[in-house]
Design an enzyme around this catalytic site. Structure first.
Site, mmCIF file in Angstrom:
data_model
loop_
_atom_site.group_PDB
_atom_site.id
_atom_site.type_symbol
_atom_site.label_atom_id
_atom_site.label_comp_id
_atom_site.label_asym_id
_atom_site.label_seq_id
_atom_site.Cartn_x
_atom_site.Cartn_y
_atom_site.Cartn_z
ATOM 1 N N CYS A 173 15.521 -10.639 -2.563
ATOM 2 C CA CYS A 173 16.680 -10.839 -1.685
ATOM 3 C C CYS A 173 16.280 -11.541 -0.391
ATOM 4 O O CYS A 173 16.343 -10.958 0.695
ATOM 5 C CB CYS A 173 17.320 -9.492 -1.387
ATOM 6 S SG CYS A 173 17.774 -8.649 -2.898
ATOM 7 N N TYR B 90 3.547 -20.690 3.614
ATOM 8 C CA TYR B 90 2.927 -21.905 4.166
ATOM 9 C C TYR B 90 3.669 -23.173 3.745
ATOM 10 O O TYR B 90 3.129 -24.263 3.930
ATOM 11 C CB TYR B 90 1.485 -22.063 3.669
ATOM 12 C CG TYR B 90 0.610 -20.852 3.747
ATOM 13 C CD1 TYR B 90 0.194 -20.335 4.971
ATOM 14 C CD2 TYR B 90 0.152 -20.227 2.587
ATOM 15 C CE1 TYR B 90 -0.635 -19.227 5.028
ATOM 16 C CE2 TYR B 90 -0.679 -19.123 2.638
ATOM 17 C CZ TYR B 90 -1.058 -18.630 3.867
ATOM 18 O OH TYR B 90 -1.876 -17.544 3.915
ATOM 19 N N GLY C 227 -13.698 -23.311 2.661
ATOM 20 C CA GLY C 227 -12.688 -24.281 3.095
ATOM 21 C C GLY C 227 -12.567 -25.518 2.243
ATOM 22 O O GLY C 227 -11.689 -26.349 2.491
ATOM 23 N N ARG D 256 2.586 -18.054 -1.319
ATOM 24 C CA ARG D 256 2.150 -19.283 -0.642
ATOM 25 C C ARG D 256 3.290 -20.274 -0.359
ATOM 26 O O ARG D 256 3.360 -20.809 0.742
ATOM 27 C CB ARG D 256 1.023 -19.967 -1.432
ATOM 28 C CG ARG D 256 -0.213 -19.087 -1.627
ATOM 29 C CD ARG D 256 -1.425 -19.849 -2.119
ATOM 30 N NE ARG D 256 -1.978 -20.672 -1.071
ATOM 31 C CZ ARG D 256 -1.781 -21.956 -0.954
ATOM 32 N NH1 ARG D 256 -1.054 -22.601 -1.843
ATOM 33 N NH2 ARG D 256 -2.289 -22.616 0.038
ATOM 34 N N GLU E 196 -19.401 -20.262 1.718
ATOM 35 C CA GLU E 196 -18.500 -19.163 1.325
ATOM 36 C C GLU E 196 -17.235 -19.704 0.666
ATOM 37 O O GLU E 196 -16.129 -19.499 1.157
ATOM 38 C CB GLU E 196 -18.109 -18.355 2.580
ATOM 39 C CG GLU E 196 -19.272 -17.790 3.363
ATOM 40 C CD GLU E 196 -18.851 -17.210 4.717
ATOM 41 O OE1 GLU E 196 -17.745 -17.530 5.200
ATOM 42 O OE2 GLU E 196 -19.625 -16.442 5.281
ATOM 43 N N PRO E 197 -17.367 -20.411 -0.442
ATOM 44 C CA PRO E 197 -16.174 -20.980 -1.061
ATOM 45 C C PRO E 197 -15.363 -19.918 -1.808
ATOM 46 O O PRO E 197 -15.923 -19.014 -2.425
ATOM 47 C CB PRO E 197 -16.754 -21.985 -2.068
ATOM 48 C CG PRO E 197 -18.093 -21.409 -2.423
ATOM 49 C CD PRO E 197 -18.596 -20.675 -1.214
ATOM 50 N N GLY E 198 -14.060 -20.032 -1.712
ATOM 51 C CA GLY E 198 -13.184 -19.154 -2.487
ATOM 52 C C GLY E 198 -12.280 -20.025 -3.339
ATOM 53 O O GLY E 198 -12.441 -20.157 -4.559
ATOM 54 N N ARG E 199 -11.362 -20.719 -2.656
ATOM 55 C CA ARG E 199 -10.359 -21.532 -3.331
ATOM 56 C C ARG E 199 -10.976 -22.554 -4.276
ATOM 57 O O ARG E 199 -10.478 -22.773 -5.372
ATOM 58 C CB ARG E 199 -9.544 -22.268 -2.258
ATOM 59 C CG ARG E 199 -8.291 -22.907 -2.770
ATOM 60 C CD ARG E 199 -7.651 -23.778 -1.684
ATOM 61 N NE ARG E 199 -7.547 -23.171 -0.393
ATOM 62 C CZ ARG E 199 -6.428 -22.630 0.108
ATOM 63 N NH1 ARG E 199 -5.333 -22.615 -0.603
ATOM 64 N NH2 ARG E 199 -6.417 -22.118 1.321
HETATM 65 N N1 LLP Z 1 -15.138 -17.755 4.883
HETATM 66 C C1 LLP Z 1 -14.304 -17.287 5.844
HETATM 67 C C2 LLP Z 1 -14.884 -16.740 7.065
HETATM 68 C C3 LLP Z 1 -12.912 -17.338 5.663
HETATM 69 O O1 LLP Z 1 -12.110 -16.886 6.617
HETATM 70 C C4 LLP Z 1 -12.386 -17.885 4.463
HETATM 71 C C5 LLP Z 1 -10.945 -17.933 4.227
HETATM 72 C C6 LLP Z 1 -13.297 -18.343 3.486
HETATM 73 C C7 LLP Z 1 -14.658 -18.267 3.734
HETATM 74 C C8 LLP Z 1 -12.849 -18.921 2.171
HETATM 75 O O2 LLP Z 1 -12.111 -20.075 2.352
HETATM 76 P P1 LLP Z 1 -11.740 -21.008 1.100
HETATM 77 O O3 LLP Z 1 -13.023 -21.564 0.538
HETATM 78 O O4 LLP Z 1 -11.043 -20.170 0.105
HETATM 79 O O5 LLP Z 1 -10.862 -22.049 1.689
HETATM 80 N N2 LLP Z 1 -4.146 -17.384 2.382
HETATM 81 C C9 LLP Z 1 -4.416 -18.768 2.711
HETATM 82 C C10 LLP Z 1 -5.879 -19.037 2.911
HETATM 83 C C11 LLP Z 1 -6.548 -18.142 3.931
HETATM 84 C C12 LLP Z 1 -8.015 -18.416 4.073
HETATM 85 C C13 LLP Z 1 -8.662 -17.370 4.884
HETATM 86 N N3 LLP Z 1 -10.086 -17.497 5.055
HETATM 87 C C14 LLP Z 1 -3.803 -19.664 1.633
HETATM 88 O O6 LLP Z 1 -3.149 -19.161 0.725
HETATM 89 O O7 LLP Z 1 -3.912 -20.878 1.712
#
Ligand code: LLP
Length: 428
Positions: A352, A318, A241, A314, A275-278
């Site tokens: 479209c 959103y 997050g 996105r 659990e970072p992704g973004r």
């Molecule tokens: N852990 C869990 C349990 C999650 O559900 C998520 C993301 C993450 C970690 C990773 O979150 P991050 O660090 O990336 O914020 N498609 C949306 C974002 C959906 C996020 C879903 N869960 C967007 O484009 O903004």
């Protein structure tokens, strides 16, 4: 001029030492371009910031799941957060060690649970009592004990977009604290599971440390309660997050999160999982697209590009803001000269649907047909959410390392579009 981690110079944009115009020429457009250096830099920043507490960084595969990206992160020591059997398969294919993999998600199927158990992953993040029963049953049948964390719903407002808010009472995620406490108390009756962690993930693109700190407080209080009930809880998992720059200023450094969170954890004896992704890949990727047509309609200017909402959803889904810039513009982004010649424009795709846009009423300099437009901050939740809508092949993906690049996923072809489809046998 630098924008984020990129260099806009000589009427081109440099990712590392590679001008992206070269990638567009060789690989075509639309194409996702990722910078290996930036991916590594962001993971390193997290690792350094959290180094005073034993921390396992489980990269959230859902944000950008390409094998090469997972491989780079695995080589640096990251584990993986997966949410499906497919993501687990990917993480393992990328060389991920099962004991560094956590499996989350509200709807794990029995087959997925079995696959994960057979691979001996670190733990399941359990989201409901019903799921706990199924994991317990399947593990017991296999004479195994599954390590689990309970994902609690801490009822904290992360103050982000409502579609990516997960930690509030009304969201489908996690287990309320009353139920979670009962489950923790009854854990001893279940032969197939062992409660080793407490998990919470309150949402995504959070640009404030306070919601994370509030969630940690609730998670730690609950972990203590679990221990008192006799459970060997050793992991605190705070999910992901951490927010990034979309407009160029909103993301926080990793050290801000660490400073807010680590004091409570230091000396507690718990190991931390995040659990970072973004945070790792978001600003490391961009979508490169070419202008097909420029259309003036009344006082509106439409820049029609060859990428669409099927490639990056996105903005449509959103109302997310992504910076866009014509990279071969003679005007420097943000300069007074650029401002003087800029007029509003909608940057739209060929799909479209009216919702098919990347930017609306954005001040942009004059743009010619054939120009390259860069959509920034597109590394996370870009390619992974791409679809074949309008029967459009999904784009290629490229990773730049220093002065060279690799195509890490080929562009789909029209044949790919109909792969697996069958015409009916009888035609009347
Ligand atoms: N852990 C869990 C349990 C999650 O559900 C998520 C993301 C993450 C970690 C990773 O979150 P991050 O660090 O990336 O914020 N498609 C949306 C974002 C959906 C996020 C879903 N869960 C967007 O484009 O903004």
């Amino acid at each position: 001029m630098k924008y984020l981690h990129y260099d806009l110079r000589d009427r081109d944009l440099f990712c590392g030492e590679v001008p992206v115009s070269r990638i567009a020429e060789k690989v075509g457009t639309p194409v996702y371009v990722y910078s290996r250096e930036i991916i590594e830099k962001h993971l390193t920043r997290l690792m350094d910031a959290f180094s005073t507490v034993e921390t396992l960084i489980c990269y959230s595969v859902k944000s950008l799941s390409n094998l090469a990206v997972c491989q780079v992160l695995r080589e640096m020591g990251a584990g993986f957060d997966v949410v499906s059997g497919g993501e687990l398969f990917r993480a393992l294919q990328a060389g991920g060690h099962p004991k560094k993999i956590v499996f989350a998600g509200v709807g794990k199927s029995p087959e997925e649970i079995e696959f994960a158990l057979d691979r001996r992953i670190l733990m399941f993040n359990v989201e409901s009592e019903a799921e706990l029963k199924v994991i317990d049953l399947i593990a017991a049948q296999k004479n195994l004990v599954a390590d689990i964390a309970l994902r609690i719903n801490p009822d904290v407002d992360p103050k982000t977009h409502r579609y990516i808010t997960t930690g509030k009472r009304e969201s489908k995620f996690g287990i309320d604290l009353v139920t979670a406490k009962r489950l923790a108390a009854e854990m001893g009756n279940r032969a197939g599971v062992r409660l080793v962690g407490v998990h919470a993930h309150i949402g995504s693109q959070i640009t404030d440390v306070e919601p994370h700190r509030a969630a940690l407080e609730k998670v730690m209080a609950f972990a203590e309660c679990c221990r008192e009930l006799g459970n060997p809880v050793e992991y605190i998992n705070l999910g992901g997050g951490f927010g990034i720059h979309y407009q160029g200023y909103e993301g926080l450094p990793a050290s801000d999160y660490a400073e807010a969170l680590l004091p409570a954890l230091a000396g507690s004896g718990y190991k931390l999982i995040i659990e970072p992704g973004r945070f790792i890949v978001g600003n490391a990727g961009l979508l490169l697209t070419r202008v097909l047509y420029v259309k003036e309609s009344g006082d509106k200017r439409f820049i029609i590009v060859d990428a669409g909402m099927n490639d990056l959803i996105r903005p449509s889904l959103y109302s997310a803001h992504h910076e866009v810039w014509p990279i071969d513009s003679e005007f420097e982004k943000g300069s007074p000269e650029a401002e003087a010649v800029s007029t509003p424009a909608d940057v739209v795709g060929p799909i479209c649907e009216t919702g098919d846009f990347f930017a609306l009423d954005r001040m942009l300099p004059p743009v010619k047909e054939g120009a390259l437009i860069c959509v920034f901050s597109a590394g996370a939740y870009g390619m992974v959410m791409a679809s074949n809508y309008n029967s459009r092949p999904r784009p290629a993906e490229v990773m730049v390392s220093g002065d060279y690049y690799d195509v890490i996923r080929s562009r789909e072809t029209w044949d790919d579009l109909i792969r697996g489809e069958r015409k009916i046998a009888r035609w009347d």
